[in-house]
Enzyme design. Sequence first.
Site, short mmCIF file in Angstrom:
data_model
loop_
_atom_site.label_atom_id
_atom_site.label_comp_id
_atom_site.label_asym_id
_atom_site.label_seq_id
_atom_site.Cartn_x
_atom_site.Cartn_y
_atom_site.Cartn_z
CB CYS A 166 -0.95 0.01 1.18
SG CYS A 166 -1.97 -1.47 1.26
CG HIS B 98 -2.99 3.25 2.24
ND1 HIS B 98 -3.63 2.86 1.08
CD2 HIS B 98 -3.03 2.18 3.07
CE1 HIS B 98 -4.03 1.61 1.21
NE2 HIS B 98 -3.69 1.18 2.40
CG ASN C 129 -6.70 -0.82 1.68
OD1 ASN C 129 -6.05 -0.48 0.69
ND2 ASN C 129 -6.15 -1.23 2.80
O1 UT7 Z 1 -3.44 -1.24 3.85
C1 UT7 Z 1 -3.27 -1.64 5.16
C2 UT7 Z 1 -4.20 -2.77 5.30
N1 UT7 Z 1 -4.91 -3.01 6.46
C3 UT7 Z 1 -5.42 -2.17 7.39
O2 UT7 Z 1 -5.20 -1.01 7.42
C4 UT7 Z 1 -6.30 -2.81 8.40
C5 UT7 Z 1 -6.12 -2.26 9.79
N2 UT7 Z 1 -7.11 -2.83 10.68
C6 UT7 Z 1 -8.41 -2.54 10.67
O3 UT7 Z 1 -8.86 -1.74 9.87
C7 UT7 Z 1 -9.29 -3.13 11.73
O4 UT7 Z 1 -8.49 -3.90 12.61
C8 UT7 Z 1 -10.44 -4.03 11.18
C9 UT7 Z 1 -11.47 -3.16 10.48
C10 UT7 Z 1 -9.90 -5.06 10.23
C11 UT7 Z 1 -11.14 -4.72 12.34
O5 UT7 Z 1 -11.64 -3.76 13.24
P1 UT7 Z 1 -11.32 -3.87 14.80
O6 UT7 Z 1 -11.96 -2.71 15.40
O7 UT7 Z 1 -9.83 -4.03 14.96
O8 UT7 Z 1 -12.09 -5.19 15.18
P2 UT7 Z 1 -11.56 -6.51 15.91
O9 UT7 Z 1 -10.91 -7.41 14.95
O10 UT7 Z 1 -10.80 -6.13 17.15
O11 UT7 Z 1 -12.93 -7.15 16.37
C12 UT7 Z 1 -13.82 -6.48 17.31
C13 UT7 Z 1 -15.12 -7.25 17.36
C14 UT7 Z 1 -14.93 -8.76 17.56
O12 UT7 Z 1 -16.03 -9.22 18.35
P3 UT7 Z 1 -15.86 -9.47 19.95
O13 UT7 Z 1 -14.75 -10.46 20.07
O14 UT7 Z 1 -15.50 -8.12 20.51
O15 UT7 Z 1 -17.20 -9.95 20.33
C15 UT7 Z 1 -15.04 -9.32 16.17
O16 UT7 Z 1 -15.48 -10.65 16.16
O17 UT7 Z 1 -15.82 -7.12 16.13
C16 UT7 Z 1 -16.08 -8.42 15.55
N3 UT7 Z 1 -15.91 -8.31 14.11
C17 UT7 Z 1 -16.90 -8.03 13.25
N4 UT7 Z 1 -18.21 -7.82 13.44
C18 UT7 Z 1 -18.96 -7.54 12.34
C19 UT7 Z 1 -14.75 -8.39 13.40
N5 UT7 Z 1 -14.98 -8.20 12.09
C20 UT7 Z 1 -16.30 -7.98 11.97
C21 UT7 Z 1 -17.14 -7.67 10.87
N6 UT7 Z 1 -18.45 -7.48 11.10
N7 UT7 Z 1 -16.68 -7.61 9.60
#
Ligand code: UT7
Length: 310
Positions: free
Chosen positions: A109, A234, A264
């Site tokens: 990226c 980005h 993205n």
């Molecule tokens: O170009 C660079 C590429 N990548 C990035 O920049 C990605 C950077 N990371 C992110 O953008 C975020 O980490 C994500 C959007 C991928 C995830 O968001 P988060 O706030 O870090 O969520 P998490 O993985 O910590 O999950 C929080 C909660 C979990 O539930 P519990 O355990 O709190 O009950 C997940 O199971 O949200 C749940 N969850 C979802 N719920 C609905 C995770 N993904 C999803 C989803 N829909 N798609």
Amino acid sequence: MSGFRIAGVGAALPDKILTNNDLKEFMDTSDEWIKERTGISERRVGSSTLELATNAALQAIERSHLEASQIENIVLATTTPEQLCPGTAPAVANNLGIQCGAFDVQAACAGWVYGLMVANGLLLQGAKNVLLIGAEALDKITDFTDRGTGILFGNGGAATILEASEDATGKILAWDLDSNGALGSILYADHGSNFHMEGREVFKKAVTVIESSVNKVLREADVKPADIKLVVPHQANIRIIELAWRKLGFTMDQTATVLERTGNTSAASIPIALEEAVTEGRVEPGDLVLFVGFGAGMTWASALIEWDAP
Ligand code: UT7
């Protein structure tokens, strides 16, 4: 050369839109969750890296005073080349009906900002112009049933023509290219596999490296955040941008964002956002424009330029 001008910009997105609600068919998620956690409402899928790169290039050339036959070099930043080998840039040249220096840059990226520094190097070595493209078909390596990655990525391409000139004022004022290969395992795709990502880790590291890289560039150029007309980060997650901006002192008014509509698009995200800002008339000759990219590798890169355009 004494400087460069941005002679033309172009962008291309596939026709097919995949909304957050469409994703509910493949995974347990919701429009509200995705919007709140990422700022993304929809992304584009389909087409191909080659087609998107070619269409973006054609538009940039058409909007410039140049003919395709005058393009001397093509630098294509991509994570998803059309084939493993050869690179996609020579095929873009062929689609434009030309033969010229043409190669791909792979820095995930951050690739377009790396490509910008490569393009600047070519101009400093005497090249008259460089067609710098960022293009991706990330649907080829995205599992749309995976909640962690399937909500984020989309396809797109954009092109920028840098043209050297004795009377141009455009230049790189300060830059920073960096990487940490020890963090390779938090975001990668193996041959034949989809993205694997530790989202939270990537998120935290992204905010940290944006802050340090941008601060380094601002310090070197002796420029304050308020002096910058346009910041093009980005487009990964609006929360990453907002958090980093709080630390750096940028406003969203200074910022180009398209991620709500594109998701993205990796190496294509910065030039897609730039193309929109330029066509909306948000930058004028003499303005300071800052680019910052970060991603798999981990790689990250910033470049502060003085803008010039015909
Ligand atoms: O170009 C660079 C590429 N990548 C990035 O920049 C990605 C950077 N990371 C992110 O953008 C975020 O980490 C994500 C959007 C991928 C995830 O968001 P988060 O706030 O870090 O969520 P998490 O993985 O910590 O999950 C929080 C909660 C979990 O539930 P519990 O355990 O709190 O009950 C997940 O199971 O949200 C749940 N969850 C979802 N719920 C609905 C995770 N993904 C999803 C989803 N829909 N798609």
